[in-house]
Design a protein around this motif. Sequence first.
Motif, PDB file in Angstrom:
ATOM      1  N   MET A 176     -21.939 -10.829 112.202  1.00  0.00           N
ATOM      2  CA  MET A 176     -22.033  -9.391 112.472  1.00  0.00           C
ATOM      3  C   MET A 176     -23.133  -9.136 113.500  1.00  0.00           C
TER       4      MET A 176
ATOM      5  N   ASP B 132     -19.630  -4.852 107.158  1.00  0.00           N
ATOM      6  CA  ASP B 132     -19.960  -5.807 108.215  1.00  0.00           C
ATOM      7  C   ASP B 132     -18.739  -6.587 108.684  1.00  0.00           C
ATOM      8  N   ASP B 133     -17.561  -6.015 108.542  1.00  0.00           N
ATOM      9  CA  ASP B 133     -16.390  -6.814 108.871  1.00  0.00           C
ATOM     10  C   ASP B 133     -15.299  -5.960 109.508  1.00  0.00           C
TER      11      ASP B 133
ATOM     12  N   GLN C  60     -12.364  -6.805 110.226  1.00  0.00           N
ATOM     13  CA  GLN C  60     -11.027  -7.368 110.006  1.00  0.00           C
ATOM     14  C   GLN C  60     -10.214  -6.657 108.919  1.00  0.00           C
TER      15      GLN C  60
END
Length: 499
Positions: free
Chosen positions: A1, A343-344, A346
Motif C-alpha cells: 500500500m 488498504d486494498d 482489489q
Amino acid sequence: MSASYHYSSQSSTANLDLNSLYAHPSVDNMSTRTPPPLDPANVQGDILVGLPKKTQTYVFFQIDDNVSAFRTQLSKLVPLITSTSQVLNDHAQILANKQAAAEKGRKPTLLTLAGINIAFSHTGLVKMGITDEIGDSAFDEGQLADAQDLGDKGTPTSTGFVPDWIPAFKNPVHGVILISGDCHATVQATLIKVEQIFNVGAHNATLHEVLRLVGDVRPGAENGHEHFGFLDGISQPAVKDFDTKPNPGQETKPVTRPAWALDGSFLALRYLFQLVPEFNTFLKKNPLPLPGLTPEQGSELLGARLVGRWKSGAPIDITPLKDNPALGADPLQNNNFRYAFPDDPQTQDRCPFAAHTRKTNPRADLEDLPPPTGPVPTESRRIIRRGIQFGPEVTPLEASLGQTKLGRGLIFAAYQSNIVNGFQFIQHSWANTAGFPIQKPVTPGFDPIIGQAADPTSRTLTGTNPNNQSASLSLPIEWVVPKGGEYFFAPSISTLRDT
Ligand code: HEM
C-alpha cells in the motif's frame, strides 16, 4: 500500500502539474521552455474557477466569409471577456453579499453579475486563417468525426457514420460564446451587447448563430445537483501554481505549442440528455437486497453504487452503507478517498470498480498498480468539469409513467490540456471499456452513467451488491444520450486581443 494520499476539491495533493492542463506565455514562437507563473488576468475565467452561474447561454456560431470584419469585431469583444482574476473578484463579492444577507436575516440581493467567455473549434480557427498545429488530433478532426469512437449511436453510411445528433452539431460550428449570470435578464442584456458587436441579424453580420443552448441550475434544494439527483462538481483537479504553491524542487514541465496558444485550454463540450424517469424506475425495481434495508433504502444504495457517491455528494468509499450529508457538504473531507480503503484496491465491497466516479478517476486502481504495469500516473487524464443542467424538472406524469416526455440533461463542458488524453480517453477507453480498471479479479463492466456499448441493452457491471461482488447486473438501456457536441480551444485574452 502506498502512503496515505489526500484528494480534495481544491487541495494541493491531487498534484496536477500546471502544464498538464495549461500552457503558458513565452517569448519564443514555439515554446519549449519552463513557463513563468500563470497569469490569472490572461486566462479566461471559466477554465480555472468557473464563471459564477445560475443560468448560462451557450451561443454556437459560424464566422461570416468576411473574416477580417469578424476579427475587427472580435477585438471589440475582448474588453468584455471575463478573466480568471475577474471571476475571483466576482466570487468574493457573491460571498460577501451572502454573508451580509445572512447577518440581516434576508435573502441575498441580485448582483447582476455576468460573465463572457469564447472558444473556437478547429474549423473556426481554419476559417480565421490559423492553421498551426496545436498538438491535439481530436481537436483537429472535430467531435463529429469522433462520434462513433465515443460510442454515440447513429447510422453507418458508405462514406462514414452519421450520429443521431441534432442537426446543428452535424454541420460545422466555428465557435461558442458562453454567457453566464445570476438571472435570465442579466444574461439576455449581455447577449444583446454581444450581438450588437457582431451586427447579428443585420446584413453585415460577421457572426451567424447556429444554435443556442440555455442551461439553468436546478431549483431549491436541488441546486448543484445534476438531474439524476446527485451533487455534482465536487471532485476537480487542483492545479499547481494556481490552486497550490509549487512543490519545492519540482520543475514545471516545458510545453510545446505555438506562442498564441499559450495560456489557453481545450474544451470538450457535449449535449447530453438524461432519461431521469427511466433511471429512477430502474433503481426502484432493483433495490439491493441487503439485510436491514427497506426497499427504498436498497434503491438509494444502488443509485449511490452506480455513481460512486450518495446524492448528498458523500463518497461511498468512505461511507458505504449510509449517506452522510455532512460529509458530502464538507469540501475538506468529501474528496479524501482513493478506493484503497483500508488498504486494498482489489475489492469492490465499498465501491464497484465500474461506478461512474471510479471509472472516470480511478485513483489507487492505477496509481497503486504494482509493477510491471504500474504505478500508472493519471495527471494527463484529469479534466476540469464545468457545464450546467438544462430542461425542466420531472413532471408527476413522467414520474408515474417512468418515461421521459420532456428533454433534460447536462451541457457537459470539460477543460483539459489535451482532448486525446483527457475527455476522449476517459469516455472511450475507460467508461466504454468493460475491462477497465485493469487487472481486477472480476470484469468491472461499463460505467453505468456514461458508458456506451454498441448494443445499448447489453451493458452490465459487477460489484453493485457488496455481498456478491462477482454477480453481474444488467442495465436495460443507456440513460445518458449524447445529442451532439464539439471540441473547442479557449485562447488567452492576450491572444484574442492580438487576433
Ligand atoms: C463526477 C454525474 C458525464 C467525468 C461525477 C459526479 C456525478 C457525475 C454525480 C460526482 C460528483 C463529483 O465528483 O463532481 C454525471 C452525469 C453525467 C456525467 C449525470 C452525464 C449526464 C460525465 C462525462 C465525463 C464525466 C461525459 C467524462 C467523459 C467525470 C469525472 C468526475 C465525475 C472525471 C470526477 C470523478 C472523481 O474525481 O472522483 N459525474 N457525469 N462525467 N464525472 Fe461525471
